[in-house]
Design an enzyme around this catalytic site. Structure first.
Site, short mmCIF file in Angstrom:
data_model
loop_
_atom_site.label_atom_id
_atom_site.label_comp_id
_atom_site.label_asym_id
_atom_site.label_seq_id
_atom_site.Cartn_x
_atom_site.Cartn_y
_atom_site.Cartn_z
N GLN A 143 53.05 28.59 53.62
CA GLN A 143 53.32 28.52 52.18
C GLN A 143 54.05 29.79 51.74
OE1 GLN A 143 49.97 27.15 49.73
NE2 GLN A 143 48.86 26.62 51.58
N PRO A 144 55.30 29.95 52.11
CA PRO A 144 56.01 31.21 51.88
C PRO A 144 56.30 31.54 50.42
CG PRO A 144 57.49 29.54 52.75
CD PRO A 144 56.12 28.96 52.84
N LYS A 145 56.11 30.57 49.53
CA LYS A 145 56.39 30.84 48.11
C LYS A 145 55.12 30.80 47.27
CE LYS A 145 61.21 29.44 48.24
NZ LYS A 145 62.29 28.63 47.62
N ASN A 146 54.03 31.19 47.89
CA ASN A 146 52.74 31.27 47.21
C ASN A 146 52.54 32.69 46.71
OD1 ASN A 146 49.96 31.70 46.66
ND2 ASN A 146 49.38 30.00 47.97
N ASP A 177 64.32 31.23 54.56
CA ASP A 177 64.87 31.04 53.22
C ASP A 177 65.26 32.41 52.69
OD1 ASP A 177 65.53 30.53 50.62
OD2 ASP A 177 63.62 29.67 50.01
#
Length: 375
Positions: A143-146, A177
């Site tokens: 979950q890299p955008k948490n 990303d």
């Protein structure tokens, strides 16, 4: 077999069933294993059915008497968070509490309260922070955008006072990303907090070589130079102007490079940088993007605002108005009303108050002045 025979055999079937039920009952008497005794659903054993949690009274979520939209939580989610709230209420600091935070995070990794409580437990139980970093890395990779997990990582890095693995880890996340805001925010914090500026400008250049439209990399370039050499040196400023123009030539319709160029020149004034207008006009001969024309409008407006004596003010205003109309009519029609608003503002501030009729040709070079007809 006749129906009479079937009816006669029915009692035997019932008897067999009763005997089977008795046998099952006999098997569960005594002291059974927990796994055999307690109910499970889909392989999950509810906390309310675990003997080691029997001392804790679950705390249901309070949505008020009349919830507008009641969320349909799964049974497992309700079970885990009811017991999490119970732990929180009792301020329990135990290994079972720490384990439960991991299960709660697995169900909702964006729950800030769970992460905060986990940090409290990390310190209270003196847990291995290196192991926690591994746990955090696994969640970020999934979950890299948490936001919550990135904040948790920052706190643990501070406790360890060791940023040695951070830049490489962030680079790996950005390779998936390159515009991940949370990763860039963490990278800037690490670099600034631990003075890790060396090699960062080169890293940014690598990213821009891969994708010149990477606005995040352009922003990082500005961040690094602002906090190191700054743009106050004429040599640094000229280097960055030429770097920007070089990248603009690769992708003329890339707004990021134009924004960067404008951003580094604004503090000193666009019209004060020597030779800039000539370079932009040379670019216009090869291509004519709305960003180039918009930059020229900004240049002319700066000339008017600073009353730059190098250029004739009336001529400058006319050229700015012509460019605004060209953008409104042809090059940037989606923002037609914006450019006409800019034109009205410029005319009101620096002209007679009335916008002249749209010209039929593009503005000429600033150095060319119209000669009055004295005949």
């Amino acid at each position: 077999m006749s129906s009479v025979e079937e009816i006669e055999e029915l009692p035997n079937s019932v008897s067999d069933a009763v005997e089977e039920e008795v046998a099952i009952s006999d098997n569960v008497e005594g002291e059974p294993d927990m796994e055999d005794d307690e109910p499970q659903r889909g392989g999950y054993l509810f906390y309310r059915d675990r003997r080691e949690w029997a001392d804790l009274e679950p705390v249901p979520q309070d949505d008020g008497p009349n919830p507008v939209v009641k969320i349909a939580y799964s049974d497992r989610f309700t079970d885990v968070y009811d017991y999490f709230r119970a732990l929180l209420k009792n301020d329990e600091k135990s290994e079972r509490a720490f384990a439960l935070t991991a299960e709660a995070i697995d169900l909702n990794a964006a729950n800030y309260t769970v992460w905060h409580y986990r940090r409290v437990l990390l310190q209270a139980l003196e847990k291995d922070l290196r192991e926690e970093m591994k746990y955090i890395s696994a969640i970020i990779e999934d979950q890299p955008k948490n936001y919550q997990v990135w904040h948790h990582r920052r706190m643990v890095v501070e406790w360890l006072n060791d940023p040695s693995e951070e830049l490489q880890f962030i680079a790996e996340i950005l390779s998936q990303d390159a515009k991940n805001y949370h990763a860039w925010q963490h990278r800037q914090w690490v670099i600034q907090t631990y003075n890790l500026w060396d090699g960062e400008l080169e890293y940014v250049e690598e990213l821009l070589e891969e994708d010149v439209r990477n606005n995040s990399a352009w922003n990082q370039r500005h961040f690094v130079i602002t906090h190191t050499s700054t743009y106050s040196s004429p040599e640094v400023l000229e280097r960055e102007v030429q770097y920007s123009i070089k990248q603009i030539k690769k992708a003329p319709h890339n707004e990021s490079a134009w924004n960067y160029l404008k951003g580094i020149l604004q503090p000193g004034g666009l019209s004060s940088h020597p030779g800039l207008l000539e370079q932009v006009e040379d670019l216009r001969e090869s291509f004519c993007s709305p960003y180039l024309l918009g930059f020229m409008v900004d240049f002319f407006e700066d000339t008017l605002e600073t009353n730059n004596t190098k250029y004739n003010q009336t001529e400058t205003l006319n050229k700015a108005l012509e460019l605004c109309e060209l953008l409104a009519q042809e090059k940037d029609t989606i923002r037609r009303e914006y450019w006409r608003y800019v034109a009205r503002s410029l005319q009101s501030k620096y002209g007679s108050g009335e916008i002249p009729s749209p010209p039929s040709s593009n503005p000429a070079s600033m150095e060319q002045q119209e000669t009055p007809n004295n005949d």
